[in-house]
Design an enzyme around this catalytic site. Structure first.
Site, short mmCIF file in Angstrom:
data_model
loop_
_atom_site.label_atom_id
_atom_site.label_comp_id
_atom_site.label_asym_id
_atom_site.label_seq_id
_atom_site.Cartn_x
_atom_site.Cartn_y
_atom_site.Cartn_z
CE LYS A 119 33.15 -10.46 26.81
NZ LYS A 119 32.45 -10.59 28.11
CB THR A 120 30.50 -4.90 23.60
OG1 THR A 120 30.30 -6.31 23.43
CG2 THR A 120 30.00 -4.17 22.37
CD GLU A 163 32.76 -8.20 22.65
OE1 GLU A 163 31.95 -8.75 23.42
OE2 GLU A 163 32.44 -7.35 21.80
#
Length: 468
Positions: A119-120, A163
């Site tokens: 995600k990051t 995010e």
């Protein structure tokens, strides 16, 4: 709770120094919302928020609330916190940080990036790409991005890149126009209980999309692909990416194919997982109207996010990297990337398991992933929000692979990993806890060893000369 930005009034953050909380505070300050907050100890991050106009306190006390109308908390805030107790007694509006972020981005086109892993990095790639393309997106990311200088900011472009953290189910508070699903598999069982509940949460997340929304999903991941197929059957528009045949944004070796055209994919970050993350970012960019060539040029400018295979330094030919991986799949991906970067040299790992519950559930998988390293030192479990669980320790991992040794302390772990590394090797500190601080200790130990070696060689040379 759906709240508009105008309804928030003065906002007070309990635990404002955390990465996610400070990012949201930064965004609200950028949008003209008065912000105060407190944290257990002072930090450079708190100083930055003060410089932006926030009223930030060190230590928690009821009087810190002042005339706040809204209080923001994270899952980590205990019910016994004096500020939370005072806010509850006063009847103030109390929001989870995800609800505050949802209010901040309610008027923008929202791109929410979800998934068990990646995600990051994917959120960071999208943000850097869009900025390089001349857009000015707002963003909230779980780590500082060197190319951006911060982990969150309020932009003027009408696009918000967020995010979307599934760990506590709070990502269901968002209203995305574009949802990205990098992958989907069981994790955070301390919250969800079962793998089925995790997958249902991702299903519910996809269900947040409006009728004209888009799901960008990885075709190479079984969980993501299954959820995307289910979403498509219910009428959701899906754009798939990956190496799988039929992916609309398809990776073929080091090229990216889209709508009958083939483009060279040039990245400055290693690993197959980063190639997939880049394909997801490209899929989002073209949906937002960015030309393919411009999107690819933007991806080439991405140099990584903090704690995502981040180079901390190099001493005497030994490179030290740090990574946030805390799930077996992430650990395996990071070690695979490390092996690629190390080439013919060795990979040494200092691993800190994160959460007792996660260690209990995935000890065998962690052990199997660590076998990709040449040597592995395992520290005690970082408890984070959990209390100890009887019978659960890092020995559950080390007992299942001869590659891994248990360190009695952080200091011993540093000593052990440094003693095993030679020129050309990689040392990787890895985990979601405070293992990240040990990179500096490793570099210091490598520097000391290098100086001692040089001194020894000098003495030997001088002795040899005198004997001659």
């Amino acid at each position: 709770m759906n709240v508009t930005l105008a309804e928030l009034g003065r906002v007070h953050f309990i635990g404002i120094g955390g990465a996610g909380m400070s990012g949201i505070a930064r965004i609200l300050l950028g949008r003209g919302v008065p912000v105060s907050g407190s944290d257990a100890k002072d930090s450079a991050g708190l100083a930055e928020l003060r410089a932006l106009g926030g009223q930030v306190y060190t230590g928690h006390a009821a009087e810190n609330l002042g005339d706040a109308q809204t209080v923001v908390i994270s899952t980590a805030i205990r019910t016994s916190n004096p500020e939370l107790l005072a806010a509850t007694e006063a009847g103030l509006r109390i929001l989870h940080r995800s609800e505050a972020l949802a209010a901040a981005m309610a008027e923008d086109t929202v791109v929410a990036v979800a998934g068990t892993h990646g995600k990051t990095t994917t959120t960071s790639m999208i943000t850097v790409l869009l900025r390089e393309a001349g857009l000015d997106p707002s963003f909230a990311i779980g780590a500082t991005v060197p190319a951006l200088g911060v982990n969150a900011a309020s932009g003027s472009g009408g696009i918000f890149i967020a995010e979307a953290d599934e760990s506590d189910g709070s990502f269901l508070n968002y209203q995305p126009q574009i949802a990205v699903l990098t992958n989907a598999e069981p994790d955070h069982l301390d919250h969800y209980g079962t793998g089925e509940a995790v997958m249902q949460a991702f299903t519910d997340f996809i269900g947040l999309l409006p009728a004209d929304g888009l799901l960008v999903a990885c075709a190479d991941d079984a969980g993501s692909a299954a959820l995307a197929a289910k979403a498509a059957e219910s009428g959701t528009r899906v754009r798939s990416y990956g190496r799988a045949p039929g992916a609309e944004v398809r990776l073929v070796r080091d090229r990216l194919e889209f709508e009958g055209q083939s483009f060279e994919l040039r990245l400055n970050v290693p690993g197959e997982y980063n190639a997939l993350n880049a394909a997801a970012a490209f899929a989002v960019a073209v949906e937002l109207g960015v030309a393919a060539e411009i999107a690819l040029a933007g991806l080439a400018k991405f140099t990584g996010a903090a704690r995502r295979f981040e180079l901390k330094g190099e001493i005497a030919g030994v490179r030290v990297f740090d990574d946030y991986a805390h799930h077996p799949t992430e650990l395996r991906a990071a070690l695979t990337a490390a092996r690629t970067v190390a080439g013919d040299h060795r990979v040494h790992v200092l691993f800190q398991p994160h959460l007792f519950s996660r260690t209990r559930e995935f000890a065998a998988e962690f052990a199997q992933a660590l076998e990709l390293a040449d040597t592995a030192i395992v520290l005690d479990i970082f408890p984070a929000r959990e209390d100890p669980i009887a019978g659960v320790s890092s020995e559950l991992i080390t007992a299942q692979t001869p590659k891994a040794e248990l360190a009695s302390s952080s200091e011993q772990g540093v000593t052990q990993v440094v003693s095993q590394a030679g020129a050309g090797d990689i040392i990787l500190t890895i985990g979601a806890g405070d293992v990240t601080r040990l990179g500096a200790d490793i570099l210091a130990a490598l520097e000391l060893r290098s100086k001692e070696l040089r001194s020894s060689e000098l003495r030997a040379s001088e002795q040899s000369g005198s004997e001659g």
